[in-house]
Write a protein that holds these residues in place. Sequence first.
Motif, PDB file in Angstrom:
ATOM      1  N   ARG A   1       0.774  -1.179  -0.108  1.00  0.00           N
ATOM      2  CA  ARG A   1      -0.024  -0.010  -0.011  1.00  0.00           C
ATOM      3  C   ARG A   1       0.864   1.494  -0.147  1.00  0.00           C
ATOM      4  NH1 ARG A   1      -4.143  -0.583   4.864  1.00  0.00           N
ATOM      5  NH2 ARG A   1      -4.661   1.670   4.115  1.00  0.00           N
TER       6      ARG A   1
ATOM      7  N   ARG B   1      -2.584   6.148   9.159  1.00  0.00           N
ATOM      8  CA  ARG B   1      -2.037   7.135   8.441  1.00  0.00           C
ATOM      9  C   ARG B   1      -2.239   6.981   6.916  1.00  0.00           C
ATOM     10  NH1 ARG B   1       2.341  10.949  11.007  1.00  0.00           N
ATOM     11  NH2 ARG B   1       2.175  12.638   9.446  1.00  0.00           N
TER      12      ARG B   1
ATOM     13  N   GLY C   1      -4.588   5.269   5.318  1.00  0.00           N
ATOM     14  CA  GLY C   1      -5.987   5.282   5.223  1.00  0.00           C
ATOM     15  C   GLY C   1      -6.302   6.981   4.896  1.00  0.00           C
ATOM     16  N   ARG C   2      -5.857   7.597   5.793  1.00  0.00           N
ATOM     17  CA  ARG C   2      -6.048   9.088   5.560  1.00  0.00           C
ATOM     18  C   ARG C   2      -5.282   9.626   4.191  1.00  0.00           C
ATOM     19  NH1 ARG C   2      -5.115   8.995  10.972  1.00  0.00           N
ATOM     20  NH2 ARG C   2      -2.806   9.887  11.011  1.00  0.00           N
TER      21      ARG C   2
ATOM     22  N   GLU D   1      -4.609   7.668   1.505  1.00  0.00           N
ATOM     23  CA  GLU D   1      -5.253   6.942   0.159  1.00  0.00           C
ATOM     24  C   GLU D   1      -6.796   7.796   0.120  1.00  0.00           C
ATOM     25  OE1 GLU D   1      -3.441   2.489   1.053  1.00  0.00           O
ATOM     26  OE2 GLU D   1      -5.329   3.177   2.021  1.00  0.00           O
ATOM     27  N   ALA D   2      -7.470   8.404   1.166  1.00  0.00           N
ATOM     28  CA  ALA D   2      -8.818   8.816   0.968  1.00  0.00           C
ATOM     29  C   ALA D   2      -8.409  10.328   0.171  1.00  0.00           C
ATOM     30  CB  ALA D   2      -9.185   9.170   2.360  1.00  0.00           C
ATOM     31  N   ALA D   3      -7.061  10.865   0.842  1.00  0.00           N
ATOM     32  CA  ALA D   3      -6.957  12.202   0.199  1.00  0.00           C
ATOM     33  C   ALA D   3      -6.685  12.066  -1.452  1.00  0.00           C
ATOM     34  CB  ALA D   3      -5.802  12.770   0.771  1.00  0.00           C
TER      35      ALA D   3
ATOM     36  N   ALA E   1      -7.621   9.501  -3.325  1.00  0.00           N
ATOM     37  CA  ALA E   1      -8.836   9.431  -4.229  1.00  0.00           C
ATOM     38  C   ALA E   1      -9.772  10.580  -4.288  1.00  0.00           C
ATOM     39  CB  ALA E   1      -9.730   8.288  -3.292  1.00  0.00           C
ATOM     40  N   LYS E   2      -9.771  11.437  -3.402  1.00  0.00           N
ATOM     41  CA  LYS E   2     -10.414  12.722  -3.377  1.00  0.00           C
ATOM     42  C   LYS E   2      -9.800  13.613  -4.760  1.00  0.00           C
ATOM     43  CE  LYS E   2     -12.361  16.540  -0.960  1.00  0.00           C
ATOM     44  NZ  LYS E   2     -12.636  17.190   0.130  1.00  0.00           N
TER      45      LYS E   2
ATOM     46  N   GLN F   1      -7.546  12.479  -7.133  1.00  0.00           N
ATOM     47  CA  GLN F   1      -8.001  11.766  -8.329  1.00  0.00           C
ATOM     48  C   GLN F   1      -9.531  12.060  -9.072  1.00  0.00           C
ATOM     49  OE1 GLN F   1      -6.913   7.898  -7.253  1.00  0.00           O
ATOM     50  NE2 GLN F   1      -4.692   8.472  -7.536  1.00  0.00           N
TER      51      GLN F   1
END
Length: 402
Positions: free
Chosen positions: A147, A189, A191-192, A194-196, A198-199, A201
């Motif tokens: 990851r 960390r 996860g945060r 990856e969320a950022a 994704a947003k 992208q």
Amino acid sequence: MSGQAFDTDAVLKLIKKSKASGKELPFAFGLGVKPETCGLMIDLRKPGKVLRGDLKKMPGIRKTCFGTLRVEENEVFLQPEKPLKGIVKQLKKRFMKEGLIKFKPVLVGPDGSIIDEETLPDDDAEDQETAAPAQAEDGAAAALKQRIAAAAEAVKALGSPELAGKLAQEVKASARLLGQGDPEGCAARLGRLEAALAKLQAQSAKPPAGQEQTARLSKLLKEQAARIKALPPEQAAPLAARAKEIAAQLKSGALGEAAAGLKALAQALDAPAKADAPEADVMVIWQAAKEEADRGISELQAALRSQNHPVLARIADAGLAGATGGNQTALMIALFEMNAATGDARKKAAQALLAQVAAYGKFLKEDPVIALVEDNPFGISAPVRAPLGNALRQIAGIAKAA
């Protein structure tokens, strides 16, 4: 703390800080080959588990535990998640060796009751923890490494070098947590991050929303700014400050708030000049209070940006307007309408202003964000309630007399 198993100056400083504030602080303890070589790490922000990972790397440390500590009078109450036999005995001797003899270590359980460490088993839970199947642990670490690698590639693919640089720091921090033996912290960390990603992208995959409305509102703001420049300085100052806030709202994409602010600003500019202006101008009162609050906020913003964290940077960019949310916009509109109104309309505007003053006052007392700003972990003086609260009381008095 520094890379030492027992940094006397740092330990003393944080013990005193806990005693003065009454707050619990994360700690990690390392059982030494000799009591004089045992380790104690305390930190304001690092979790105890991360500190334990640091301690494990220190020479002469045999076993470790972590948890929280608090200080009452001169007793240091240590509450580890998994108690380690020998913690009190070794710390007493280490405190004596380091000149901290007045502080007495006390071991307590999850319910706060004092534990006699002699009743603890010789083999602590850390041994059982490390005896878990290595294969499952290795598999989890391998998955996290994959990851991290994928996140690093996604960061490199970003078009903005500045943004990529900030997020690259998050990738390094995630890898560092994994290397320190904190897979849970690493996963959180990541996860945060990856969320950022994704947003970002998703945003790059579609055209900017509200582009046409932003252009229209920006044009209106430019026209109003030109009108403000033509006003006398004392009349222009509060209007110019409001125009600056609207520009920030447009930049952040808060188009609804910007549109409402532009409407109120237009009303204030179109209002006829009053021959007998009131002795106290509600806009001037509020602007002065806001500037006073902004001084502390600005220092806090600089501290947040210095952490090189994208989430903290976004909070810093929002400033006082971000902390106060829609309350700031609603109050500013009411202040403009009060200043612009005359006759019976002024009485009606005064009642609307009183309602907004009451709502803002309630918000100042109850909102946890304001409390966090004033009692921030950086130790920066950023008073918000006092200056804004005083201004609200003055404004309420003027509105009641209208």
